[in-house]
Design a protein around this motif. Structure first.
Motif, PDB file in Angstrom:
ATOM      1  N   LYS A 185       0.863  -1.182   0.000  1.00 30.86           N
ATOM      2  CA  LYS A 185       0.000   0.000   0.000  1.00 30.86           C
ATOM      3  C   LYS A 185       0.895   1.226   0.000  1.00 30.86           C
ATOM      4  O   LYS A 185       1.762   1.378   0.863  1.00 30.86           O
ATOM      5  CB  LYS A 185      -0.914   0.014   1.223  1.00 30.86           C
ATOM      6  CG  LYS A 185      -1.855   1.209   1.264  1.00 30.86           C
ATOM      7  CD  LYS A 185      -2.708   1.190   2.522  1.00 30.86           C
ATOM      8  CE  LYS A 185      -3.727   2.323   2.517  1.00 30.86           C
ATOM      9  NZ  LYS A 185      -3.092   3.654   2.454  1.00 30.86           N
ATOM     10  N   ALA A 186       0.699   2.086  -0.974  1.00 32.44           N
ATOM     11  CA  ALA A 186       1.531   3.270  -1.103  1.00 32.44           C
ATOM     12  C   ALA A 186       1.299   4.229   0.049  1.00 32.44           C
ATOM     13  O   ALA A 186       0.195   4.340   0.583  1.00 32.44           O
ATOM     14  CB  ALA A 186       1.250   3.966  -2.434  1.00 32.44           C
ATOM     15  N   SER A 246       3.368   2.165  -4.765  1.00 34.88           N
ATOM     16  CA  SER A 246       2.333   1.151  -4.947  1.00 34.88           C
ATOM     17  C   SER A 246       2.893  -0.250  -5.158  1.00 34.88           C
ATOM     18  O   SER A 246       2.174  -1.241  -5.032  1.00 34.88           O
ATOM     19  CB  SER A 246       1.438   1.527  -6.129  1.00 34.88           C
ATOM     20  OG  SER A 246       2.219   1.653  -7.316  1.00 34.88           O
TER      21      SER A 246
END
Length: 337
Positions: free
Chosen positions: A145-146, A187
């Motif tokens: 998850k960025a 991401s």
């Protein structure tokens, strides 16, 4: 009669010694609760008939010492409650012992092979009420998850002077007063660095903030080109807290600013919101008290932690817990192990 009375006393004492011996033998048994022997007088009419053992009870009100083991699957209960298990015959079991392991299928099991039961949670870690299921930890890699936000709390030293070098240069420590670097992730889970440089200006209680991502100046205004205008101005009041109403302040009304980072087509572009609402300027050393970010780096074996128990008269916080499940804790056992 006298012989029978004396014999009843010996039998009762023998039962008590058995209980005491069992307590001593289980002094190192995880989750064990001590027992006591309970006696009652025996009468035949008005004649004393000795003593008998009416029961052996365990004290579940008294909590033992909780000791850290270093194992993420070891747990302890404080107060009432039992872990809920299910054996290979489908029978529900209850235990105070918090020693668990993970089998080849990722199921959390006790030493006797019984599976630990719990409630599922959704992607936002909200409890999903319904039937209790087996606690199972997926061994698949977690999706990265960025980073989309950073909560940054620090104190800028009010005693600092304007840097001797007039032109800011991240390679010249004489051109800024303080700096701090935060690791972030894109991401794909690739790591990047966000470096914040704080430069005190000649204006009262005013600082300029320069941001570099992976050693390259960030395009803070989103113009497409990083230049001298890509600087945030942070202003403090006479009380040392942010003055978000100051004319030269460039932070939002909430004390935030954004860092756009172009990574496409390799990964999705980043848009990191940095919260400086609690930053201060006091006459003490530069100290960062909080530097938290929302991100998930890729993991081949996901970390997990135990959440608060459900269905308990006293919710029990556990030490190391899972984002995928919440355990079930009951206080009215049918069977104890």
């Amino acid at each position: 009669m006298s012989f029978s009375i004396a014999l009843s006393g010996l039998n009762a004492s023998n039962s008590e010694l058995n209980t005491i011996s069992n307590n001593i033998a289980n002094v190192s048994t995880s989750g064990f609760k001590e027992s006591r022997t309970e006696f009652a007088s025996v009468y035949s009419g008005s004649e004393a008939g000795g003593v008998e053992v009416v029961g052996v009870s365990q004290n579940f009100e008294k909590s033992g010492t909780v000791t850290g083991t270093g194992r993420s699957l070891d747990m302890a209960l404080s107060g009432n409650g039992f872990f809920v298990l299910e054996d290979n015959k489908g029978q529900t079991l209850y235990t105070r012992s918090g020693i668990f392991n993970m089998n080849a299928d990722g199921q959390i099991i006790a030493n006797n092979g019984a599976a630990l039961k719990g409630y599922s949670v959704d992607g936002n870690n909200n409890l999903m009420l319904g039937s209790v299921g087996t606690v199972q930890i997926s061994t698949a890699s977690l999706q990265a998850k960025a980073t989309d936000s950073i909560d940054f709390v620090a104190n800028l030293d009010a005693r600092e002077n304007v840097p001797t070098s007039a032109t800011f240069d991240p390679t010249d420590s004489n051109s800024y007063n303080h700096s701090y670097t935060t690791p972030v992730f894109d991401s794909l889970g690739n790591p990047h660095t966000v470096s914040q440089y704080f430069v005190k200006t000649a204006n009262t209680n005013e600082w300029n903030l320069y941001v570099y991502v992976d050693g390259v100046q960030a395009d803070l205004d989103g113009s497409g080109t990083a230049d001298a205008s890509d600087v945030e101005t942070v202003v403090f009041g006479n009380d040392g807290t942010l003055d978000l109403g100051a004319a030269s302040n460039t932070l939002t009304v909430d004390g935030n600013y954004n860092i756009p980072v172009t990574l496409a087509p390799v990964a999705s572009n980043l848009d990191i919101n940095v919260n400086l609402a609690s930053i201060t300027q006091y006459g003490s050393d530069f100290v960062v008290s909080k530097n938290s970010l929302m991100a998930i780096p890729p993991e081949t074996m996901p970390a997990f932690e135990w959440r608060t128990m459900a269905r308990s008269t006293r919710p029990i916080p556990m030490a190391n817990h899972s984002f995928r499940v919440r355990l079930c804790l009951l206080t009215s056992p049918l069977l104890r192990i």
